[in-house]
Scaffold this motif. Sequence first.
Motif, PDB file in Angstrom:
ATOM      1  N   ILE A 156       0.851  -1.189   0.000  1.00 44.11           N
ATOM      2  CA  ILE A 156       0.000   0.000   0.000  1.00 44.11           C
ATOM      3  C   ILE A 156       0.888   1.242   0.000  1.00 44.11           C
ATOM      4  O   ILE A 156       1.806   1.354   0.803  1.00 44.11           O
ATOM      5  CB  ILE A 156      -0.919   0.048   1.243  1.00 44.11           C
ATOM      6  N   THR A 157       0.592   2.177  -0.893  1.00 40.32           N
ATOM      7  CA  THR A 157       1.248   3.477  -0.914  1.00 40.32           C
ATOM      8  C   THR A 157       0.162   4.540  -0.808  1.00 40.32           C
ATOM      9  O   THR A 157      -0.797   4.506  -1.570  1.00 40.32           O
ATOM     10  CB  THR A 157       2.033   3.683  -2.225  1.00 40.32           C
ATOM     11  N   ALA A 158       0.306   5.449   0.150  1.00 45.55           N
ATOM     12  CA  ALA A 158      -0.679   6.518   0.334  1.00 45.55           C
ATOM     13  C   ALA A 158       0.016   7.861   0.197  1.00 45.55           C
ATOM     14  O   ALA A 158       1.113   8.070   0.728  1.00 45.55           O
ATOM     15  CB  ALA A 158      -1.319   6.408   1.715  1.00 45.55           C
ATOM     16  N   LYS A 159      -0.638   8.761  -0.529  1.00 43.81           N
ATOM     17  CA  LYS A 159      -0.075  10.109  -0.701  1.00 43.81           C
ATOM     18  C   LYS A 159      -1.236  11.092  -0.827  1.00 43.81           C
ATOM     19  O   LYS A 159      -1.894  11.153  -1.855  1.00 43.81           O
ATOM     20  CB  LYS A 159       0.810  10.166  -1.937  1.00 43.81           C
ATOM     21  N   GLY A 160      -1.482  11.813   0.242  1.00 47.46           N
ATOM     22  CA  GLY A 160      -2.515  12.842   0.225  1.00 47.46           C
ATOM     23  C   GLY A 160      -3.915  12.312  -0.031  1.00 47.46           C
ATOM     24  O   GLY A 160      -4.706  12.960  -0.690  1.00 47.46           O
ATOM     25  N   GLY A 161      -4.226  11.132   0.436  1.00 45.93           N
ATOM     26  CA  GLY A 161      -5.549  10.543   0.228  1.00 45.93           C
ATOM     27  C   GLY A 161      -5.620   9.614  -0.962  1.00 45.93           C
ATOM     28  O   GLY A 161      -6.531   8.804  -1.065  1.00 45.93           O
ATOM     29  N   ALA A 162      -4.668   9.716  -1.866  1.00 43.96           N
ATOM     30  CA  ALA A 162      -4.614   8.819  -3.024  1.00 43.96           C
ATOM     31  C   ALA A 162      -3.863   7.559  -2.611  1.00 43.96           C
ATOM     32  O   ALA A 162      -2.752   7.634  -2.095  1.00 43.96           O
ATOM     33  CB  ALA A 162      -3.921   9.491  -4.192  1.00 43.96           C
ATOM     34  N   VAL A 163      -4.476   6.402  -2.832  1.00 45.42           N
ATOM     35  CA  VAL A 163      -3.887   5.142  -2.413  1.00 45.42           C
ATOM     36  C   VAL A 163      -3.619   4.279  -3.638  1.00 45.42           C
ATOM     37  O   VAL A 163      -4.473   4.144  -4.513  1.00 45.42           O
ATOM     38  CB  VAL A 163      -4.823   4.391  -1.432  1.00 45.42           C
TER      39      VAL A 163
END
Length: 124
Positions: free
Chosen positions: A77-84
Motif C-alpha cells: 500500500i502506498t498513500a499520498k494525500g488521500g490517493a492510495v
Amino acid sequence: MKAIDGLGVALGVAIAAASISAWAQDGASAGASAGTAVTASGGMTAKATWQANRALRRKVYAALAKHKEIDAGDIGITAKGGAVMISGTVPEASQINTVTEVVKGVAGVTSVTSKLTLQRPFGQ
C-alpha cells in the motif's frame, strides 16, 4: 589625501548598508513565499504530511486485515494525500475487486489505483 580616504570609507559603509538592506528584504520575501507555500498546502509541514500518509496506510492495512477472505500477505500500500495505490499479487481473481472496494471504504481515501495481479502457481 585624508579627504579621499574618508570618502572611500563612507562609500564603503554606504555600499555595505545597501547590500545588507537588500539581503534583508530578499530574506523577507523568501520567508513570505515559504509561508504562502505552507498555507497553500493546507499548513502541513513535510513531517506532518509524511505522518498523515503513514497513518492512512496503516488504516488501509487494518481494514484489509479485518476481511479474512483477503490474503493480504503480498499486497503493498502506498498513500499520498488521500490517493492510495495498491500493488502486489493475490491468489484469486475475485480478491482484486474485493481489495479495491475495501480500500475505497476507508475514511480518508480519496482515490484508489489498483496494480494488483493474479498470483501464478510455481512452475508456470
